[in-house]
Design an enzyme around this catalytic site. Sequence first.
Site, PDB file in Angstrom:
ATOM      1  N   THR A 263       0.782  -1.157  -0.130  1.00 34.01           N
ATOM      2  CA  THR A 263      -0.009   0.103   0.070  1.00 34.01           C
ATOM      3  C   THR A 263       0.853   1.426   0.021  1.00 34.01           C
ATOM      4  O   THR A 263       2.099   0.922  -0.646  1.00 34.01           O
ATOM      5  CB  THR A 263      -0.875   0.077   1.324  1.00 34.01           C
TER       6      THR A 263
ATOM      7  N   LEU B  52       6.751   1.868   8.149  1.00 30.95           N
ATOM      8  CA  LEU B  52       7.411   0.511   8.601  1.00 30.95           C
ATOM      9  C   LEU B  52       8.939   0.629   8.179  1.00 30.95           C
ATOM     10  O   LEU B  52       9.794   0.478   8.892  1.00 30.95           O
ATOM     11  CB  LEU B  52       7.091  -0.445   7.574  1.00 30.95           C
TER      12      LEU B  52
ATOM     13  N   VAL C 216       0.931   4.515   2.659  1.00 29.92           N
ATOM     14  CA  VAL C 216       1.387   5.125   3.965  1.00 29.92           C
ATOM     15  C   VAL C 216       2.209   3.964   4.443  1.00 29.92           C
ATOM     16  O   VAL C 216       2.957   4.080   5.364  1.00 29.92           O
ATOM     17  CB  VAL C 216       0.113   5.609   4.568  1.00 29.92           C
ATOM     18  N   CYS C 217       1.642   2.789   4.525  1.00 31.05           N
ATOM     19  CA  CYS C 217       2.288   1.342   5.349  1.00 31.05           C
ATOM     20  C   CYS C 217       3.914   1.590   5.005  1.00 31.05           C
ATOM     21  O   CYS C 217       4.574   1.484   6.151  1.00 31.05           O
ATOM     22  CB  CYS C 217       1.478   0.273   5.305  1.00 31.05           C
ATOM     23  N   PRO C 218       4.353   1.547   4.048  1.00 31.25           N
ATOM     24  CA  PRO C 218       5.714   1.232   3.847  1.00 31.25           C
ATOM     25  C   PRO C 218       6.532   2.381   4.321  1.00 31.25           C
ATOM     26  O   PRO C 218       7.476   2.113   4.926  1.00 31.25           O
ATOM     27  CB  PRO C 218       5.776   1.192   2.493  1.00 31.25           C
TER      28      PRO C 218
END
Length: 187
Positions: free
Chosen positions: A44, A51, A46-48
């Site tokens: 996706t 993380l 924003v997720c990376p």
Amino acid sequence: MAVIDTQIKPFAATAFKSGKFVDVTDADVKGKYAIFFFYPADFTFVCPTELEDLADLYGEFQALGAEIYAVSTDTHFSHKAWHDTSPAIGKIDYYMLGDQNHVLANNFDVLRPGVGLADRGTFVVDPQGVIQLVEITPEGVGRNAAELLRKLKALKYWQTHPGEVCPAKWEEGEKTLAPSLDLVGKI
């Protein structure tokens, strides 16, 4: 959602970590600080960024005796594929837990009903397995790993210094407060 000061619930999940699949249970996380970092989905937007931000500070979290468990409702196989194909995710050396059966997302009350994805939830669990810190943000708002690190330091300080509390924006080494009748109305 009253989860502060509650014990984590039992779970068993498979994670991708350091190029391997490993099993993780609630018993495995006790004895150290555990950060459960829920995010909606692999591959996706924003997720990376979140993380990767955590990956950049992972050594500092470990130095404080904390382990990170990133969790989405994807499988551990998906986590491996994402790790192998994304430069940002390729930096990760902490646990990436698969929660395709939604046990963890339900245990921490971050599963979006009817959607099957987790909200952005951050939970800091102390070495006794008790949830001490919670942050939930909507899908479009990313979190800040440096702020999480600051909060972990404040939590650890507060837990080891009875009678003291950490004020807003407290940074390690700064002055704390000693709540008392004399301070009421003077801050």
